[in-house]
Design a protein around this motif. Structure first.
Motif, mmCIF file in Angstrom:
data_model
loop_
_atom_site.group_PDB
_atom_site.id
_atom_site.type_symbol
_atom_site.label_atom_id
_atom_site.label_comp_id
_atom_site.label_asym_id
_atom_site.label_seq_id
_atom_site.Cartn_x
_atom_site.Cartn_y
_atom_site.Cartn_z
ATOM 1 N N LEU A 40 0.902 -0.682 0.172
ATOM 2 C CA LEU A 40 0.280 0.066 0.196
ATOM 3 C C LEU A 40 0.685 1.243 -0.335
ATOM 4 O O LEU A 40 0.429 2.303 -0.867
ATOM 5 N N ILE A 41 2.069 1.120 0.713
ATOM 6 C CA ILE A 41 2.829 2.566 0.470
ATOM 7 C C ILE A 41 3.481 2.696 -0.455
ATOM 8 O O ILE A 41 3.458 3.860 -0.569
ATOM 9 N N HIS A 42 3.869 1.793 -1.237
ATOM 10 C CA HIS A 42 4.494 2.100 -2.543
ATOM 11 C C HIS A 42 3.045 2.279 -2.893
ATOM 12 O O HIS A 42 3.614 3.182 -4.530
ATOM 13 N N ARG A 43 2.187 1.750 -3.026
ATOM 14 C CA ARG A 43 1.059 1.988 -4.695
ATOM 15 C C ARG A 43 0.542 3.394 -3.891
ATOM 16 O O ARG A 43 0.520 4.913 -5.215
ATOM 17 N N LEU A 44 0.747 3.922 -2.786
ATOM 18 C CA LEU A 44 0.985 5.313 -2.681
ATOM 19 C C LEU A 44 1.720 6.556 -2.214
ATOM 20 O O LEU A 44 1.468 7.122 -4.028
ATOM 21 N N LEU A 45 3.136 5.901 -2.565
ATOM 22 C CA LEU A 45 4.063 6.521 -2.743
ATOM 23 C C LEU A 45 4.094 6.779 -4.264
ATOM 24 O O LEU A 45 3.956 8.036 -5.068
ATOM 25 N N ALA A 46 3.719 5.890 -5.372
ATOM 26 C CA ALA A 46 3.583 5.808 -6.563
ATOM 27 C C ALA A 46 2.204 7.135 -7.119
ATOM 28 O O ALA A 46 2.906 7.756 -8.153
ATOM 29 N N THR A 47 1.405 7.212 -6.418
ATOM 30 C CA THR A 47 -0.091 7.996 -7.021
ATOM 31 C C THR A 47 1.117 9.283 -6.611
ATOM 32 O O THR A 47 0.546 10.013 -7.587
ATOM 33 N N LEU A 48 1.538 9.480 -5.883
ATOM 34 C CA LEU A 48 1.818 10.777 -4.810
ATOM 35 C C LEU A 48 2.645 11.401 -6.194
ATOM 36 O O LEU A 48 2.776 12.321 -6.321
ATOM 37 N N VAL A 49 3.472 10.747 -6.739
ATOM 38 C CA VAL A 49 4.908 10.916 -7.577
ATOM 39 C C VAL A 49 4.252 10.767 -8.979
ATOM 40 O O VAL A 49 4.720 12.287 -9.838
ATOM 41 N N ARG A 50 3.121 10.783 -9.364
ATOM 42 C CA ARG A 50 2.392 10.625 -10.629
ATOM 43 C C ARG A 50 1.765 12.295 -10.740
ATOM 44 O O ARG A 50 2.024 12.843 -11.549
ATOM 45 N N LEU A 51 0.963 12.060 -9.603
ATOM 46 C CA LEU A 51 -0.200 13.815 -9.169
ATOM 47 C C LEU A 51 1.492 14.758 -9.594
ATOM 48 O O LEU A 51 0.894 15.566 -9.140
ATOM 49 N N ARG A 52 2.566 14.268 -8.474
ATOM 50 C CA ARG A 52 3.166 16.115 -7.637
ATOM 51 C C ARG A 52 4.112 16.238 -9.198
ATOM 52 O O ARG A 52 3.919 17.428 -9.702
ATOM 53 N N HIS A 53 4.472 15.580 -9.882
ATOM 54 C CA HIS A 53 5.814 15.362 -11.053
ATOM 55 C C HIS A 53 5.613 15.189 -12.216
ATOM 56 O O HIS A 53 5.874 15.581 -13.125
ATOM 57 N N GLY A 54 4.008 14.581 -12.151
ATOM 58 C CA GLY A 54 3.485 14.443 -13.993
ATOM 59 C C GLY A 54 4.633 13.232 -14.333
ATOM 60 O O GLY A 54 4.681 13.130 -15.834
#
Length: 140
Positions: A40-54
Motif C-alpha cells: 500500500l505504501i508503494h502504491r500511495l507513493l507511486a500515485t503521489l509522485v504521479r500527481l505531483r511530478h507528472g
C-alpha cells in the motif's frame, strides 16, 4: 506525515476491499488469488509522485520494478481514496491562476498549501514568434 496518510488511506482501502468482497459470493478460499505486487505504501507513493511530478507510468514502473499495468492499476485504486479523503476540488471548477485558487479557497472556507516549486521551461528557438515573452531561464 506520510505515516499518517498511509494509516488513513490504508483504512479506507481496507474498508473498500471488504465491501467489495461482501457484495459478492466468494468463489475461492480466503487469501487465494493474485497478490498485490506493490504494498500500500508503494502504491500511495507511486500515485503521489504521479500527481505531483507528472512522472509517466513507465518511469514509475522502472522505479518500483514492476510492469506499467501494475502502476496504472495502483494509481487507479489510490486516486479515488485520496479524493474521498478530501484531496480534490469540486467537479467543474477550473483553477487556472493563483487568484482563482485563493478565491476558491476563500469562498469555500478552506485552507490550502501552495507549492512554489520552480518549473523550468525551454525558450522557443531564435527567430520564433513571441520569443521575447519568455524569461531568460536564469534563477532569481
Amino acid at each position: 506525515m506520510i505515516a499518517e496518510l498511509v494509516a488513513e488511506v490504508g483504512s479506507l482501502c481496507h474498508e473498500r476491499h471488504q465491501a467489495r468482497l461482501d457484495s459478492r459470493p466468494r468463489k475461492r478460499t480466503v487469501s487465494a488469488g493474485a497478490k498485490h505486487q506493490l504494498a500500500l505504501i508503494h502504491r500511495l507513493l507511486a500515485t503521489l509522485v504521479r500527481l505531483r511530478h507528472g512522472a509517466t507510468h513507465d518511469v514509475l514502473a522502472c522505479w518500483f520494478g514492476v510492469d506499467r499495468s501494475t502502476i496504472t492499476r495502483a494509481v487507479g485504486e489510490v486516486r479515488p481514496l485520496l479524493a474521498e479523503r478530501g484531496c480534490t476540488i469540486a467537479a467543474g471548477a477550473r483553477l487556472r491562476t493563483l487568484a482563482d485558487v485563493i478565491e476558491h479557497l476563500g469562498s469555500s472556507g478552506q485552507t490550502g498549501i501552495v507549492d512554489g516549486t520552480e518549473t523550468r521551461i525551454r525558450r522557443p528557438a531564435t527567430g520564433r514568434k513571441d520569443r521575447e515573452k519568455f524569461i531568460s531561464g536564469k534563477n532569481k
